[in-house]
Motif scaffolding. Structure first.
Motif, PDB file in Angstrom:
ATOM      1  N   GLY A 180       0.792  -1.236   0.000  1.00 34.67           N
ATOM      2  CA  GLY A 180       0.000   0.000   0.000  1.00 34.67           C
ATOM      3  C   GLY A 180       0.817   1.275   0.000  1.00 34.67           C
ATOM      4  N   VAL A 181       2.124   1.148  -0.208  1.00 37.14           N
ATOM      5  CA  VAL A 181       2.970   2.357  -0.261  1.00 37.14           C
ATOM      6  C   VAL A 181       3.824   2.294  -1.521  1.00 37.14           C
ATOM      7  CG1 VAL A 181       3.053   2.944   2.202  1.00 37.14           C
ATOM      8  CG2 VAL A 181       4.564   1.156   1.306  1.00 37.14           C
ATOM      9  N   PRO A 182       3.208   2.525  -2.682  1.00 36.77           N
ATOM     10  CA  PRO A 182       3.955   2.399  -3.932  1.00 36.77           C
ATOM     11  C   PRO A 182       5.066   3.434  -4.061  1.00 36.77           C
ATOM     12  CG  PRO A 182       1.840   3.425  -4.328  1.00 36.77           C
ATOM     13  CD  PRO A 182       1.824   2.975  -2.884  1.00 36.77           C
ATOM     14  N   SER A 183       6.111   3.096  -4.785  1.00 38.98           N
ATOM     15  CA  SER A 183       7.211   4.021  -5.043  1.00 38.98           C
ATOM     16  C   SER A 183       6.758   5.032  -6.089  1.00 38.98           C
ATOM     17  CB  SER A 183       8.433   3.231  -5.545  1.00 38.98           C
ATOM     18  OG  SER A 183       8.826   2.262  -4.602  1.00 38.98           O
ATOM     19  N   LYS A 184       7.124   6.308  -5.885  1.00 40.64           N
ATOM     20  CA  LYS A 184       6.651   7.359  -6.783  1.00 40.64           C
ATOM     21  C   LYS A 184       7.787   8.316  -7.144  1.00 40.64           C
ATOM     22  CE  LYS A 184       1.930   7.492  -4.863  1.00 40.64           C
ATOM     23  NZ  LYS A 184       0.921   8.351  -4.206  1.00 40.64           N
ATOM     24  N   GLY A 185       7.620   8.995  -8.274  1.00 38.19           N
ATOM     25  CA  GLY A 185       8.492  10.087  -8.647  1.00 38.19           C
ATOM     26  C   GLY A 185       9.757   9.690  -9.350  1.00 38.19           C
TER      27      GLY A 185
END
Length: 234
Positions: A180-185
């Motif tokens: 539930g904490v996807p990698s972003k950016g």
């Protein structure tokens, strides 16, 4: 036959002549001292002594002219004093104005110099391009201010591996996404890590390119010593 005078006779004639001359002088003096008085204005036996009318008028005329002359001289002196005072006042005003102008000019020059010095000493915030090159350069400036190690090449190689330079990139398939904490950016950082290593002064936005780069570099420096030391998933 003419008679010859004796010394005694000469002395007697001389004395007589002197008496005659004295009498004439006395009568003349009395006549000069007498005042012309209209008939009936004085009793018999009254003695009137006064200056002759003509002489009195002459004296009065001289006195009048003297007074007029003095008045004229006084007026000239007063006018001269006023003129001198006016000239001095005008000169003083001109001097005061010149000083005020000089002071104003000096102050204006000083203000300009101070402003110019302040402008030179003020570090202008650079304008960075809104692209990958600009984001990396801005991030490096912030990292330098916060003593976070890293180079342009170190950031660039990791950005290209993680997101290909897409600030909106997101990983929805790895373990972090499953949790539930996807990698972003740009540098694919998860939210808990982003919040923990967020650098003040940057937006609290995981997708913001500069905030993402700086937070990721801060994390990499803490765990690996520098973002330059990261060559794979971290």
């Amino acid at each position: 036959m003419s008679k010859t005078s004796t010394p005694g006779q000469i002395r007697r004639l001389t004395k007589a002549h002197k008496m005659s001359f004295a009498a004439v002088a006395t009568i003349g003096a009395a006549a000069l001292a007498a005042t012309l008085v209209p008939a009936g204005t004085a009793d018999a036996g009254t003695t009137v002594a006064a200056a002759p009318v003509a002489w009195t008028q002459a004296v009065e005329g001289v006195q009048a002219k003297t007074v007029q002359h003095l008045s004229a001289q006084t007026k000239l002196a007063t006018d001269a004093a006023k003129l001198e005072a006016a000239v001095k006042a005008k000169a003083a005003a001109a001097k005061a104005k010149a000083k005020a102008d000089a002071d104003a000019a000096a102050k204006a020059k000083k203000d300009r110099e101070a402003k110019a010095a302040a402008s030179r000493s003020t570090v202008r915030k650079p304008i960075y391009a809104n692209n990958l090159d600009g984001w990396i350069k801005e991030s490096l400036a912030i990292m330098k201010a916060h003593k976070i190690p890293g180079t342009y090449n170190g950031l660039y190689k990791n950005i290209m591996r993680e997101s290909s330079g897409n600030p909106r990139a997101i990983n929805n398939w790895d373990i972090n996404a499953q949790n539930g904490v996807p990698s972003k950016g740009l540098l694919q950082i998860i939210k808990p890590t982003f919040l923990a290593y967020h650098v003040p002064g940057t937006p609290m936005d995981q997708y913001h390119p500069v905030a993402n780069i700086v937070a990721s570099a801060n994390y990499a420096a803490d765990r690996y010593g520098s973002i330059d030391n990261v060559n794979s998933a971290y």
